[in-house]
Design an enzyme around this catalytic site. Sequence first.
Site, PDB file in Angstrom:
ATOM      1  N   HIS A 427      34.305  58.351  41.202  1.00 33.49           N
ATOM      2  CA  HIS A 427      34.303  58.627  42.574  1.00 33.49           C
ATOM      3  C   HIS A 427      32.622  58.720  43.014  1.00 33.49           C
ATOM      4  O   HIS A 427      32.343  58.041  43.925  1.00 33.49           O
ATOM      5  CB  HIS A 427      34.981  59.876  42.881  1.00 33.49           C
ATOM      6  CG  HIS A 427      35.048  60.155  44.449  1.00 33.49           C
ATOM      7  ND1 HIS A 427      33.871  61.022  44.879  1.00 33.49           N
ATOM      8  CD2 HIS A 427      35.416  59.905  45.432  1.00 33.49           C
ATOM      9  CE1 HIS A 427      34.015  61.252  46.283  1.00 33.49           C
ATOM     10  NE2 HIS A 427      35.052  60.348  46.431  1.00 33.49           N
ATOM     11  N   THR A 739      39.288  44.684  41.109  1.00 26.76           N
ATOM     12  CA  THR A 739      39.129  44.679  39.659  1.00 26.76           C
ATOM     13  C   THR A 739      38.770  46.129  39.188  1.00 26.76           C
ATOM     14  O   THR A 739      38.829  46.368  37.830  1.00 26.76           O
ATOM     15  CB  THR A 739      37.751  43.930  39.157  1.00 26.76           C
ATOM     16  OG1 THR A 739      36.509  44.350  40.030  1.00 26.76           O
ATOM     17  CG2 THR A 739      38.085  42.131  39.527  1.00 26.76           C
ATOM     18  N   CYS A 803      37.057  42.230  45.209  1.00 28.42           N
ATOM     19  CA  CYS A 803      36.305  43.332  45.751  1.00 28.42           C
ATOM     20  C   CYS A 803      36.285  44.635  45.044  1.00 28.42           C
ATOM     21  O   CYS A 803      35.838  45.513  45.474  1.00 28.42           O
ATOM     22  CB  CYS A 803      37.113  43.721  47.103  1.00 28.42           C
ATOM     23  SG  CYS A 803      38.688  44.363  47.040  1.00 28.42           S
TER      24      CYS A 803
HETATM   25  C1  PEP Z   1      39.775  48.352  42.856  1.00 26.07           C
HETATM   26  O1  PEP Z   1      40.850  49.072  42.493  1.00 26.07           O
HETATM   27  O2  PEP Z   1      39.246  47.425  42.434  1.00 26.07           O
HETATM   28  C2  PEP Z   1      39.542  48.854  44.464  1.00 26.07           C
HETATM   29  C3  PEP Z   1      38.516  47.810  44.991  1.00 26.07           C
HETATM   30  O3  PEP Z   1      39.817  49.907  44.995  1.00 26.07           O
HETATM   31  P1  PEP Z   1      39.422  51.291  44.704  1.00 26.07           P
HETATM   32  O4  PEP Z   1      38.123  51.444  43.854  1.00 26.07           O
HETATM   33  O5  PEP Z   1      39.358  52.193  45.940  1.00 26.07           O
HETATM   34  O6  PEP Z   1      40.677  51.763  43.801  1.00 26.07           O
END
Ligand code: PEP
Length: 855
Positions: A427, A739, A803
Site C-alpha cells: 500500500h 498485473t 495497469c
Molecule cells: C492490480 O491488481 O494490478 C491493480 C492495478 O489493482 P490494485 O493494485 O489496486 O489491486
Amino acid sequence: MQKEFDYADVTLIAPDAAMSPAVHGGRAKCLQRLVRLGMPVPTTVALSFAAVRKIAAGEVPDINAILQPFGPEPLLSVRPSSQSPDWGGPGAILNVGMCDSRYEAMCGQIGEQAATSLYLRFIQSYATHVARLDDEAFDLPEIPDRAALARVMQAYEEEAEERFPQDVRRQLSDILGSMSRAWEGTSARLLRRAKGAPPDAGLGLVVQAMALGVGQGECGSGVIQFVDPSTGQPQVRGRYLSQSQGRDALSAPSGALYLTRDPRGPSLEEQLPETFGDLIAYGDRTRTRLREEMQLEFTLDGGQLAILDAVRVARTSRATVRIAVDLALDGVISPEEAVTRVDPAALSELLHRQVDPAASRDRVTRGIAASPGAATGRIVLTANDAQASAARGEDCILVRRETSSEDIRGMHAAVGVLTMRGGVTSHAAVIGRGLGLPCVVGASDLRIDRKHKVLIAADGRQFREGDVVTVDGTTGDVLAGEPAMLEAALDEAFQQLLTWADDFRDIGVRANADTPADAQTARNFAAEGIGLCRTEHMFFEGERLSVMREMIFADKGEDRTAVLERLLPMQRADFMDLFEIMAGHPVCIRLFDPPLHEFLPSDNAGIRELADVLDLQLSDVTRRIEELEEYNPMLGMRGVRLGITVPEIYEMQARAIFEATIAASRKGAAVVPEIMIPLVSAMREVELVKNRLDAIAVKVRNETGASFTYRLGVMVETPRAALRAGDIALHSAFLSFGTNDLTQMTYGLSRDDAGRFMSAYVQQRVYDEDPFHTLDLEGVGELLTMGAERARDAVPDIVLSICGEHGGARSAIEFSRQRGLNYVSCSPFRVPIARLSAAQLALADRRSSAGLEDV
Ligand code: PEP
Ligand code: MG
C-alpha cells in the site's frame, strides 16, 4: 564490420589506419578521429585487444614494432583503451624512457628541477604499478632535487633488488605486461562487470610520444570542456597549470589558470589568447564531428599546443538530457538519436529531489526503494501527527509498520514515508509512487517502540519522534539528519526530449491517477489519459467514512441506497474534477474494490465512537465487525463479488459517473467514461454488472434527457479471467491486465508479505527479480499472452492494456508492444520514463528491421 580488415596487433594511429573501437578500444579510435580532424595529436601507436591478451598470457610484445615510429630515445606515455571508457582500465603511466643518461641530457635541455620531477614521477609509477613495490617508499618529495632522486633510486634498488631499468625496451615491455595482466585480474573483472561490461571485454593500449608540459618556454598542461557537467549548460570549464603534466592542473591548490576570463583570477584567455582560441576551435570541431561533448586534455610544450586525449564529459542525469537535446537542436545529431542517448531510468532522478551524490550519508538502514526521490523531515508515527505537523508547516516523515487506507491523509501530509514491512506493491509503495512521495518500505531491521515513541536501528541508535531523518526512495536508504539535496529539474530540455519521444512512440501511455492532484500531474507529464482511477480512497475522506460505515451497518438494500445517496454528490464532484482536468482524454474509473472490513475501526475507542454515531449497542457493532472479518480478505468479498452481493455501491458509483459525464460534457470536451470492474473471474459477473449499469444509464438518460455513452471494461487480475478472456471479452469494450493481483495470484504470493523473504529469494536465485517489481514474463507473461490472444480472437478490436505497477517498466512495455497491447498505464511520475522507454523500443525495432546496428 571487423571481418573486412585484417587488423594488425600494433597500429600507428594515422588517418587511414584500420582501426575500430571493438578491436583497439574507444580511446585509440577517438585519437584517430582527432588526427583525422587535423588536431595536433602526438605520434601514437595502438595495441589491439588481441595483442594485449597475448601479452597477458605471457607472450613478449614486439617492442621494436611499437617503438619504431618514435625515433631514437623516445619518451612515452602508455594509457588504457577499453571498448567503453566506463569500463575503466589500469592507470596511465607517463615519461616512459626516462633513465640516467636521458636525465642528464634533459637537465641541460629543460633544467634540472623539471628533469628531476619527470624522472621521479616515472620511478614512482613504475615502482608501484609495475614492480608492485610498497608505495610509501615512493612518495614524491617536496623538493625534487638530485638528493631526493638518489634517495628514491636507492629505495628502488633495496626493495626490488635490482637497478632501476635503464633500457626503454625493458621498461615498456614490463609496463605493457603489467597493464595487460591487471585487466585480467579478478577485481578489475568484477568492477567492469558491475558497469555492464561483457565477460570477454577487451583492453587495448595506446603508446604516445610525450608532450612534456615542463621545460623551457611556455610549458604546461590542462583540461578543457565546454559544458557544465551538472546542468549541461554551455560553459568553458577547466584549468591550465604551467610546468605540469597529465591532469595536475585540476588538482593544483593554487597557481592554475582559469581558462576563460574569470573574476576569481587570471585566465588562459587573457594570457595566451591564441592558444585559447585554438582550444575553442578544437572543442567546436570535436563537438560537431564526434557528435558529443568532449573533454580535451592538452599540453603546451615550448608554446606548441598538443591534444593528448579526448574523453566524453562526465555528467549528471540532468546534464545528459540537456546535452543530448542541445546537440539535436544544433543539428549535430538527430532528435531520434537524442532520444536514444538518455537512459529512461535517469529521468526519474530529474523528476524528484535527490540526495546530492557528493553529500556524505549517515545511513541508519536500507530498505526497499519503493518510490524515488529523497525527503527530509521530522519523524512522526501516526497519520494524525503527520497532519498536525503539516498544519504547523513542519515537514515530516511518516513512519509506520505498514500503511493502510486509513493512513492516506497522513501520507498526503508527509514529505516522505518509511515502513518496516511490505514490498514494492504494498500500500505505502503504490500510494507513494502515485503521490510522487519518496518512500522506503520493508526496512525490517528497524523497530518501533510505540510506548516511548522511538525508532530503534539495528546498530542500537535511537531516533525519537521529532528527530530529523531523510528517506531516499531512490536507493532505499534511511539517513540520519539532512544531507545536501539536488532539486528536481523539469526544464525545457526535459520537455523537448519527451516531445520528440512521443513522435517515435507506438504504444499509448496513460497514468494511474486517483485524485485531482494525481490527474494534474498526469496531464503535466502528458499522459494520454487515466488508465486506472482507484475509487476506494474517496470513501475514506472526512464525513464519507462515517457514511460508508452507516451503509455497512444497514441491513436492507433500500436502506443502503438511502445512505449511499448522501455519497452520490461527493462522488459526482470527484469524477467531474477528473473529467475536467483530463479535458476529453479518456478516464478509466475502476469500481469499488476493497473488502468492506477495511472501513471499520480496529481499536476499542473507534468501535465505541462508531456505536455512538450509529446509536447502536457496543455488542451489536462488535458482532457486525466480526461477521465481516475474513480469513483471507484479499481473496474474499471484494471487487466484483461485492458489486454483485451489495449492488447498491456500484449503482451509486455508476450514477455518479453518468451524471458527472453529462455535466462535464456540457462544460467542456465530450466525455465517454470508461468503467472497469475489478477482480472478475467469470463471464457471468460481467453480464450481471453490465445489466445493472445499463439500467442505471437508461434511468439517468430518462431523468435528464441527455444522451451519453460509456465503455465497460474488465480488469483481468485473476488467473481465471486471463484464461477465460475470450468469454469475458464478449461483454467488454476493453480489458486491462492488473498485473499486481495477477502476479499475487499466479504465484500464490501475498503482495503485502512477500517483502519479508523476497531478498532471500532473489539472493538465492529462486526468482531472478522481485516479480512485483519486474514483470514475470515467463509465468504471468504467459497468462497475459493467452488472455490477450483469446480476447482478440473473440473481439478483434478490443482495447487491451496493462495497469499494474509494472506498466511503466521497460520490460513490461516491450512485452506489451510485442503482444499488440494498446497502452500501458503507470504511476504519474513514471509516465515520462514510460514515454521515453516506449520511444526507444520503437526506434530499436525500426533500426533492426532496417538492418542497422543500435546507435
Ligand atoms: C492490480 O491488481 O494490478 C491493480 C492495478 O489493482 P490494485 O493494485 O489496486 O489491486
Ligand atoms: Mg488489483
